[in-house]
Design a protein around this motif. Structure first.
Motif: not given
Length: 420
Positions: A332-337, A254-271, A288-292
């Protein structure tokens, strides 16, 4: 004894309420304020030492210095993991039980799990294409429940899927919870153990055939170091400890799907997936996303580390979230990269989304490989094999809630097979 200095102390008579209010940020807030990676506080009426960072993780997973027995609160055992389960064990008993879990993680078994993930995603996309709106998190939890039971050899009827995935989700959601979420977790624990114990008994009586190599077969017939089988109740708990973490992957997806939505540039890179971008993306979601939020142990014997005296029996909490966002470890740990993992020098102590340490003999989660492969396959569907629309919604999440979830649970519409 070597010369020591006092461990920096957090203010307050007892900071349990502060922990509940601050959640994932409780330890990071204090490491910043006190300018230290180790500090002392009081939680639930007892002294607790909190630690963060790679060196803290390295010493925390030194079994000559720490033990797990007595570290996990009973309220967590009675909800999340089950009483006297593998997570509470130490030394030879833990190593023997850990080998049981690791024996299930063969390449052949992991390939089979990936086949099941693929098949369940195909079915899900077909089902979602008939739905006006899809509550993504709920649907993915059910998808992973189907996968978990198939892979573990556990029979699951179609009319049981929703209830069983809801129970597994309640167990996961009970960590760090009080009030209704805790009580839901207790109820789910009893229902899950009753359900699984009946299945284990059926296997042992020959009324149900557990497929070779599955968790159900392994747990049902496993012999402890004393040569005796586990009780049916304990075997049921450990089968659930296979199912529950697989269902929990739904949160990462679910967080991965949100990351794709919030960072659309990653979709093409994943493809394109140049340079193993999918691996980097999955690892960055897990970082990046909180789990444990944290994990606990108790000091085995008095010892000195970095000039601090650790007293036998003291509760110690290792900051999982804070270590994965530690500025000394991550630029820059608070960036999704995702690209940060291109040249990452692997360490079992700097990147600990599901706990740290070594796999074979230590306490690192045996299901980490399962998580990574299931996420990669899921991303393949989200990027290549389906299309969908994302309506306006609140995908933010509370850092006080442990474990956290996006507020909307992520809603998608107009799901349909992809064009790739």
């Amino acid at each position: 004894m070597a010369e020591t200095r006092p461990i920096p102390r957090d203010k307050g008579v007892d900071n349990t309420l502060a922990l509940m209010a601050e959640g994932y940020q409780f330890i990071p807030n204090r490491t910043r304020q006190l300018k230290t990676d180790v500090f002392q506080t009081r939680l639930l009426g007892q002294t607790a030492v909190c630690m963060a960072g790679e060196e803290a993780a390295r010493v925390f997973y030194d079994e000559s210095k720490f033990r797990r027995r007595g570290a996990v609160p009973k309220r967590v055992q009675k909800t999340l993991m089950g009483e006297k389960a593998i997570q509470t064990m130490d030394d030879a008993a833990h190593k023997h039980r850990k080998q049981l879990f690791m024996s299930l993680m063969t390449l052949e078994r992991l390939r089979l799990l990936n086949i099941y993930v693929t098949e369940e995603w195909r079915s899900a996309v077909e089902r979602w294409s008939t739905m006006e709106e899809v509550l993504f998190f709920k649907e993915v939890e059910e998808l992973m429940m189907r996968v978990a039971c198939r892979w573990a050899g556990v029979p699951l009827r179609e009319n049981e899927v929703e209830m069983c995935s809801r129970d597994m989700g309640a167990l996961i959601d009970s960590f760090g919870a009080a009030g209704p979420r805790h009580w839901k977790g207790k109820t789910a624990r009893k229902q899950s153990e009753d359900w699984m114990e009946k299945i284990v008994k059926a296997v042992r009586k020959g009324k149900l055939q557990a497929p070779n190599g599955t968790a159900l077969q392994a747990m049902a017939w496993y012999k402890q170091p004393n040569g005796k089988r586990m009780t049916t109740h304990m075997a049921a708990i450990e089968v659930i400890n296979i199912l529950r973490p697989i269902v929990a992957i739904g949160r990462y997806i679910t967080f991965g799907a949100i990351a794709l939505h919030e960072h659309p540039e990653t979709r093409e890179k994943l493809a394109a997936n140049r340079g193993d971008y999918s691996q980097w993306f999955v690892q960055e979601v897990r970082r990046y996303y909180p789990f444990g939020p944290f994990t606990g142990a108790r000091v085995r014997e008095n010892f000195v580390w970095q000039g601090y005296h650790f007293k036998k029996g003291t509760l110690v909490l290792l900051d999982i979230y804070g270590t994965n966002h530690h500025p000394d470890l991550w630029n820059q740990p608070e960036e999704f990269r995702p690209e940060r993992f291109r040249d990452w020098k692997e360490s079992p102590f700097s990147f600990i989304p599901q706990g740290g340490g070594e796999y074979d003999l230590g306490h690192r989660c045996a299901g980490e490989w399962v998580t990574i492969e299931a996420m990669k396959t899921s991303l393949e569907f989200l990027v290549r094999k389906m299309e969908y629309d994302v309506p306006d919604q609140d995908v933010s999440y509370s850092m006080a809630r442990m474990p956290t979830l996006p507020k909307s649970r992520f809603v998608i519409r107009n799901a349909r097979p992809g064009r790739y």
